[in-house]
Design a protein around this motif. Structure first.
Motif, short mmCIF file in Angstrom:
data_model
loop_
_atom_site.label_atom_id
_atom_site.label_comp_id
_atom_site.label_asym_id
_atom_site.label_seq_id
_atom_site.Cartn_x
_atom_site.Cartn_y
_atom_site.Cartn_z
N THR A 1 0.92 -1.24 -0.15
CA THR A 1 -0.05 0.12 0.10
C THR A 1 0.93 1.08 -0.06
O THR A 1 1.82 1.50 1.01
CB THR A 1 -0.96 0.16 1.29
OG1 THR A 1 -1.73 -1.14 1.22
CG2 THR A 1 -2.04 1.18 1.00
N HIS B 1 2.78 4.54 0.62
CA HIS B 1 3.08 5.73 1.78
C HIS B 1 2.77 7.04 0.73
O HIS B 1 3.89 7.61 0.59
CB HIS B 1 4.13 5.43 2.29
CG HIS B 1 4.36 4.23 3.14
ND1 HIS B 1 5.44 3.52 3.27
CD2 HIS B 1 3.22 3.45 3.73
CE1 HIS B 1 5.36 2.63 4.04
NE2 HIS B 1 3.88 2.42 4.20
N GLN C 1 -2.84 8.10 -1.49
CA GLN C 1 -3.52 6.84 -0.64
C GLN C 1 -4.04 7.37 0.63
O GLN C 1 -5.24 6.55 0.92
CB GLN C 1 -2.35 6.00 -0.54
CG GLN C 1 -2.70 4.45 0.21
CD GLN C 1 -3.63 3.88 -0.51
OE1 GLN C 1 -3.46 3.71 -1.79
NE2 GLN C 1 -4.73 3.18 0.12
N MET C 2 -3.72 8.48 1.40
CA MET C 2 -4.35 8.81 2.45
C MET C 2 -5.72 9.28 2.21
O MET C 2 -6.70 9.04 2.89
CB MET C 2 -3.46 9.87 3.27
CG MET C 2 -2.30 9.30 3.97
SD MET C 2 -1.26 10.69 4.45
CE MET C 2 -2.39 11.49 5.63
N LEU D 1 -7.57 8.46 -0.49
CA LEU D 1 -8.32 7.34 -0.80
C LEU D 1 -9.11 6.56 0.47
O LEU D 1 -10.00 6.31 0.70
CB LEU D 1 -7.50 6.26 -1.36
CG LEU D 1 -8.33 5.01 -2.11
CD1 LEU D 1 -9.62 5.48 -2.82
CD2 LEU D 1 -7.17 4.14 -2.91
N ALA D 2 -8.00 6.38 1.39
CA ALA D 2 -8.36 5.66 2.40
C ALA D 2 -9.24 6.35 3.44
O ALA D 2 -10.16 5.61 4.22
CB ALA D 2 -7.06 5.37 3.71
N SER D 3 -9.17 7.73 3.45
CA SER D 3 -10.29 8.43 4.05
C SER D 3 -11.39 8.65 3.55
O SER D 3 -12.53 9.24 4.11
CB SER D 3 -9.66 9.87 4.63
OG SER D 3 -9.42 10.52 3.24
#
Length: 283
Positions: free
Chosen positions: A130, A132, A136-137, A139-141
């Motif tokens: 995944t 860093h 990506q942050m 997307l995760a949120s």
């Protein structure tokens, strides 16, 4: 443990004038890694080379992969203080360590590892790592959707790297697994993943016959799609990988259509024609 079959390639791409990527390939020791340096000319390549050297030395001394990556972070910071490279230089890393039928993938940054599993209907591609990264942050949120990731203007901003001055301690992520038959693990820098989407990667792997062929075709696709960054690719084969006599024959025969079973059928018909012609000529 017998050496695993693998192949590695790196290329500066079509835009950059130097290559800040590097890779480590030690099949006899079950160790592979891709490091993507950053920091400009005579800095990024220094950082990635330090990561490569540190991982190699750590393997010899028996340290585990996560500890080795933490050590490489300290080594890059120390080198910058001594005037080697430049202040602020850094590197990503994704590394694979194999021990018999078990494997470990550890990473920092946005260099990736994929698992390819050959199946009856073609195959299945799974992203093991995944990123860093800032995207990506998001997307995760839930701030953005999966379809917005590739086109996001800040997709190349990473949240941590080896050598980061803002991080006295980095977080090394790890996944572990067991090899199965007919599997490959692919390690790559973002020079591949930015230029070649997962669907295209899967299509190439589906038709490739060997790690060498897969690596060469993935590299060529990244260059065909622009080659805007340095590109590094490694393909490592499962120790349980089995090749049937037909599979081995297909490795030797040149490609005609690019589709294994169509090519096999064409060669079979050609061979049958030769046999029939010989039969009718000699009877």
């Amino acid at each position: 443990m017998p050496s695993l079959q693998s192949h590695s390639l790196t290329d500066k791409g079509l835009v950059r004038d130097n290559n800040e990527d590097c890779y480590l390939s030690k099949p006899s020791e079950g160790l592979w890694a891709v490091a993507d340096g950053m920091g400009g000319h005579e800095a990024g390549e220094v950082a990635s080379a330090i990561v490569k050297r540190t991982l190699d030395e750590a393997k010899v001394s028996g340290r585990n992969l996560e500890d080795a990556i933490h050590t490489s972070h300290k080594a890059v910071l120390k080198a910058a203080l001594k005037g080697e490279g430049a202040a602020g230089m850094g590197s990503t890393v994704v590394a694979l360590n194999c021990n018999d039928l078990e494997y470990q993938v550890s990473w920092v940054g946005d260099s990736r590892a994929y698992l390819w599993s050959e199946e009856r209907d073609g195959g299945r591609l799974e992203q093991l790592t995944t990123d860093h990264s800032y995207v990506q942050m998001l997307l995760a949120s839930g701030a953005i959707g999966p379809d917005e990731v590739d086109s996001h203007p800040e997709k190349n901003i990473i949240t941590q790297c080896i050598g980061s001055l803002d991080l006295p301690q980095i977080k090394v992520d790890t996944v572990r697994g067991s090899w199965e038959k007919q599997q490959w693990i692919i390690l790559c820098s973002d020079g591949l993943s930015d230029e070649v989407d997962n669907t295209s990667i899967a299509q190439i792997l589906c038709h490739a016959r060997t790690p060498k062929e897969a690596t060469e075709q993935l590299m060529q696709e990244a260059l065909n799609n622009g080659g805007n960054d340095n590109v590094t690719v490694q393909v490592i084969e499962s120790p349980l990988f089995k090749r049937s006599p037909i599979h081995k024959l297909n490795e030797w025969l040149p490609r005609v259509t690019g589709h294994q079973w169509i090519d096999t059928s064409l060669y079979s018909m050609a061979l049958l024609s030769v046999v029939l012609i010989a039969y009718w000529t000699l009877r």
